[in-house]
Design a protein around this motif. Structure first.
Motif, PDB file in Angstrom:
ATOM      1  N   HIS A  56       0.820  -1.216   0.000  1.00  0.00           N
ATOM      2  CA  HIS A  56       0.000   0.000   0.000  1.00  0.00           C
ATOM      3  C   HIS A  56       0.854   1.267   0.000  1.00  0.00           C
ATOM      4  CE1 HIS A  56      -3.423   2.541   0.262  1.00  0.00           C
ATOM      5  NE2 HIS A  56      -3.204   2.944   1.487  1.00  0.00           N
ATOM      6  N   GLY A  57       0.760   1.995  -1.094  1.00  0.00           N
ATOM      7  CA  GLY A  57       1.447   3.275  -1.187  1.00  0.00           C
ATOM      8  C   GLY A  57       2.912   3.164  -1.512  1.00  0.00           C
ATOM      9  N   ALA A  58       3.351   2.040  -2.069  1.00  0.00           N
ATOM     10  CA  ALA A  58       4.770   1.894  -2.396  1.00  0.00           C
ATOM     11  C   ALA A  58       5.162   2.803  -3.554  1.00  0.00           C
ATOM     12  CB  ALA A  58       5.085   0.437  -2.734  1.00  0.00           C
ATOM     13  N   SER A  59       4.252   3.019  -4.493  1.00  0.00           N
ATOM     14  CA  SER A  59       4.561   3.857  -5.652  1.00  0.00           C
ATOM     15  C   SER A  59       4.118   5.295  -5.459  1.00  0.00           C
ATOM     16  CB  SER A  59       3.887   3.280  -6.907  1.00  0.00           C
ATOM     17  OG  SER A  59       4.404   1.992  -7.213  1.00  0.00           O
ATOM     18  N   THR A  60       2.971   5.494  -4.839  1.00  0.00           N
ATOM     19  CA  THR A  60       2.490   6.842  -4.525  1.00  0.00           C
ATOM     20  C   THR A  60       2.367   6.964  -3.014  1.00  0.00           C
ATOM     21  OG1 THR A  60       0.191   6.132  -4.702  1.00  0.00           O
ATOM     22  CG2 THR A  60       1.218   7.022  -6.691  1.00  0.00           C
ATOM     23  N   LYS A  61       2.416   8.148  -2.522  1.00  0.00           N
ATOM     24  CA  LYS A  61       2.432   8.381  -1.082  1.00  0.00           C
ATOM     25  C   LYS A  61       1.089   8.928  -0.598  1.00  0.00           C
ATOM     26  CE  LYS A  61       6.716   7.136  -0.952  1.00  0.00           C
ATOM     27  NZ  LYS A  61       7.043   5.788  -0.439  1.00  0.00           N
ATOM     28  N   PRO A  62       0.276   8.100   0.046  1.00  0.00           N
ATOM     29  CA  PRO A  62      -1.001   8.593   0.587  1.00  0.00           C
ATOM     30  C   PRO A  62      -0.773   9.784   1.520  1.00  0.00           C
ATOM     31  CG  PRO A  62      -0.927   6.199   0.656  1.00  0.00           C
ATOM     32  CD  PRO A  62       0.457   6.660   0.256  1.00  0.00           C
ATOM     33  N   GLY A  63      -1.574  10.810   1.335  1.00  0.00           N
ATOM     34  CA  GLY A  63      -1.439  12.011   2.138  1.00  0.00           C
ATOM     35  C   GLY A  63      -0.587  13.088   1.502  1.00  0.00           C
ATOM     36  N   SER A  64       0.117  12.766   0.430  1.00  0.00           N
ATOM     37  CA  SER A  64       0.964  13.745  -0.246  1.00  0.00           C
ATOM     38  C   SER A  64       0.105  14.702  -1.062  1.00  0.00           C
ATOM     39  CB  SER A  64       1.953  13.043  -1.165  1.00  0.00           C
ATOM     40  OG  SER A  64       1.266  12.458  -2.263  1.00  0.00           O
ATOM     41  N   PRO A  65       0.637  15.868  -1.444  1.00  0.00           N
ATOM     42  CA  PRO A  65      -0.135  16.785  -2.285  1.00  0.00           C
ATOM     43  C   PRO A  65      -0.617  16.146  -3.586  1.00  0.00           C
ATOM     44  CG  PRO A  65       1.723  17.938  -1.323  1.00  0.00           C
ATOM     45  CD  PRO A  65       1.900  16.486  -0.968  1.00  0.00           C
ATOM     46  N   LEU A  66       0.245  15.344  -4.242  1.00  0.00           N
ATOM     47  CA  LEU A  66      -0.175  14.681  -5.478  1.00  0.00           C
ATOM     48  C   LEU A  66      -1.333  13.725  -5.227  1.00  0.00           C
ATOM     49  CD1 LEU A  66       2.951  13.760  -7.652  1.00  0.00           C
ATOM     50  CD2 LEU A  66       0.962  15.129  -8.316  1.00  0.00           C
ATOM     51  N   PHE A  67      -1.240  12.976  -4.142  1.00  0.00           N
ATOM     52  CA  PHE A  67      -2.307  12.042  -3.781  1.00  0.00           C
ATOM     53  C   PHE A  67      -3.631  12.786  -3.659  1.00  0.00           C
ATOM     54  CE2 PHE A  67      -4.913  10.370  -0.308  1.00  0.00           C
ATOM     55  CZ  PHE A  67      -5.103   9.047  -0.687  1.00  0.00           C
ATOM     56  N   HIS A  68      -3.636  13.896  -2.917  1.00  0.00           N
ATOM     57  CA  HIS A  68      -4.885  14.637  -2.709  1.00  0.00           C
ATOM     58  C   HIS A  68      -5.350  15.317  -3.991  1.00  0.00           C
ATOM     59  CE1 HIS A  68      -5.543  13.949   1.504  1.00  0.00           C
ATOM     60  NE2 HIS A  68      -4.300  14.278   1.787  1.00  0.00           N
ATOM     61  N   ARG A  69      -4.427  15.804  -4.783  1.00  0.00           N
ATOM     62  CA  ARG A  69      -4.811  16.432  -6.055  1.00  0.00           C
ATOM     63  C   ARG A  69      -5.534  15.431  -6.939  1.00  0.00           C
ATOM     64  NH1 ARG A  69      -0.345  17.524 -10.610  1.00  0.00           N
ATOM     65  NH2 ARG A  69      -1.743  17.623 -12.414  1.00  0.00           N
ATOM     66  N   TRP A  70      -4.958  14.246  -7.132  1.00  0.00           N
ATOM     67  CA  TRP A  70      -5.591  13.238  -7.982  1.00  0.00           C
ATOM     68  C   TRP A  70      -6.904  12.762  -7.379  1.00  0.00           C
ATOM     69  CZ3 TRP A  70      -0.288  10.375  -8.254  1.00  0.00           C
ATOM     70  CH2 TRP A  70       0.517  10.998  -9.208  1.00  0.00           C
ATOM     71  N   ASN A  71      -6.917  12.530  -6.063  1.00  0.00           N
ATOM     72  CA  ASN A  71      -8.127  12.042  -5.410  1.00  0.00           C
ATOM     73  C   ASN A  71      -9.284  13.025  -5.552  1.00  0.00           C
ATOM     74  OD1 ASN A  71      -8.707   9.597  -3.577  1.00  0.00           O
ATOM     75  ND2 ASN A  71      -6.497   9.862  -3.382  1.00  0.00           N
ATOM     76  N   GLU A  72      -9.025  14.273  -5.217  1.00  0.00           N
ATOM     77  CA  GLU A  72     -10.096  15.257  -5.244  1.00  0.00           C
ATOM     78  C   GLU A  72     -10.569  15.516  -6.676  1.00  0.00           C
ATOM     79  OE1 GLU A  72     -11.546  16.072  -2.676  1.00  0.00           O
ATOM     80  OE2 GLU A  72     -10.183  16.143  -0.983  1.00  0.00           O
ATOM     81  N   ARG A  73      -9.625  15.675  -7.593  1.00  0.00           N
ATOM     82  CA  ARG A  73      -9.997  15.917  -8.994  1.00  0.00           C
ATOM     83  C   ARG A  73     -10.817  14.764  -9.559  1.00  0.00           C
ATOM     84  NH1 ARG A  73      -5.258  15.340 -13.087  1.00  0.00           N
ATOM     85  NH2 ARG A  73      -5.826  13.154 -12.717  1.00  0.00           N
ATOM     86  N   ASN A  74     -10.322  13.547  -9.363  1.00  0.00           N
ATOM     87  CA  ASN A  74     -10.973  12.400  -9.989  1.00  0.00           C
ATOM     88  C   ASN A  74     -12.320  12.074  -9.354  1.00  0.00           C
ATOM     89  OD1 ASN A  74      -8.795  12.294 -11.673  1.00  0.00           O
ATOM     90  ND2 ASN A  74      -7.827  10.554 -10.670  1.00  0.00           N
ATOM     91  N   ARG A  75     -12.469  12.372  -8.049  1.00  0.00           N
ATOM     92  CA  ARG A  75     -13.795  12.190  -7.444  1.00  0.00           C
ATOM     93  C   ARG A  75     -14.808  13.090  -8.130  1.00  0.00           C
ATOM     94  NH1 ARG A  75     -17.168  14.592  -3.290  1.00  0.00           N
ATOM     95  NH2 ARG A  75     -15.646  16.264  -3.022  1.00  0.00           N
TER      96      ARG A  75
END
Length: 309
Positions: free
Chosen positions: A207-226
């Protein structure tokens, strides 16, 4: 394809996965059910290519010229398959030997299901996901208790009917990363398919080996894609409400003078999300029309049946 040939192609998407992709391939090689393995390498530059070439299971490797994210790689893989089933598997996941057999058997039994999700467990033994539920504000959230039917599957480890995915528009490559699984499940449900869970299909997940949960990129993709997912799949009133809520909160956050806010409460990040959603709005609305044309069920019916459960 003869009956002796595998029914499933397991697609492993990797990006700079040298630290963990070998364990994933070892676990696939130990599966009790025959299958094909396709590794999509998102232009890794850390030695991953050499590890893939040297692995004794000799997986088929599709190396992309640039990093297209998990969604982009899965969309590309879907065009490369000639098996009726496709498994999604993270490169930091190691399935138990009976994993694929449990998923295939579940789909055989559940003829109305287009997707079956696995039980993902973290290194400490806790359950990460037994499927995905739809929250009252239109987020995909992991379930952690066993259940037979779920709203959506976790893209970290799942099995899908390839033609069903193609018929509902494939994988949303433009999402890059996150929510491509929930968006796909939502479109399958609109088309009349079910999504089920196989608790005995167990996977160990870093879990999260490639992307870092909680990072700015994580939140940007999560919020945009939702928001993009809601504009594509949700009832119009729900989609407009959630985009408006996001915009209003973004506008008032600077007035709250929060000290070192979490990334998803950073007004600059949220403003970027809104800009990206606005830029994608024409193509998103076209996709919404296409989804409407193939839908067998109304958006309101799906929302009422699953939101907030």
């Amino acid at each position: 394809m003869t009956s002796a040939e595998p029914s499933t192609t397991v697609v492993v998407v990797t990006w700079r996965g040298a630290a963990h992709v070998t364990a994933c391939l070892d676990a696939l090689a130990a599966q009790t059910r025959p299958h094909r393995t396709l590794v999509v390498d998102n232009a890794s530059d850390d030695g991953t290519a050499g590890l893939l070439a040297a692995h004794p299971s000799r997986p088929r490797v599709l190396r992309l010229r640039r990093n297209t994210g998990y969604a982009g790689a899965m969309a590309t893989a879907l065009d490369q398959l000639d098996t009726p089933l496709v498994a999604w598997l993270n490169d930091d996941a190691a399935p138990d030997p009976g994993w694929l057999a449990a998923l295939e058997d579940t789909l055989d039994e559940q003829t109305l299901a287009a997707a079956v999700t696995s039980r993902l467990e973290l290194a400490d033994g806790t359950t990460q996901s037994t499927g995905v539920r739809l929250t009252a504000d239109g987020r995909g959230a992991d379930l952690t208790e066993p259940t037979d039917e779920v709203f959506g599957f976790c893209g970290g480890a799942a099995l899908l009917r390839a033609d069903a995915v193609r018929e509902v528009g494939g994988v949303p490559a433009a999402f890059f990363c996150y929510y491509e699984d929930t968006d796909t499940a939502w479109r399958l449900r609109l088309a009349g398919w079910h999504v089920v869970a196989a608790d005995r299909a167990r996977v160990q997940h870093l879990h999260g080996a490639s992307t870092k949960p909680g990072s700015p990129l994580f939140h940007r993709w999560n919020e945009r894609n939702r928001l993009l997912m809601l504009l594509r799949c949700a009832p119009a009133g729900v989609a407009v409400r959630e985009v408006a809520r996001f915009a209003v909160l973004t506008a008032v956050l600077p007035l709250r003078r929060m000290k070192q806010p979490a990334a998803n409460f950073d007004p600059r990040l949220r403003a970027r999300v809104l800009a990206e959603v606005a830029a994608r709005l024409p193509s998103t609305l076209l996709a919404r029309r296409r989804i409407t044309r193939i839908a067998a069920l109304g958006r309101g019916a799906i929302w009422e049946a699953w939101a907030g459960l």
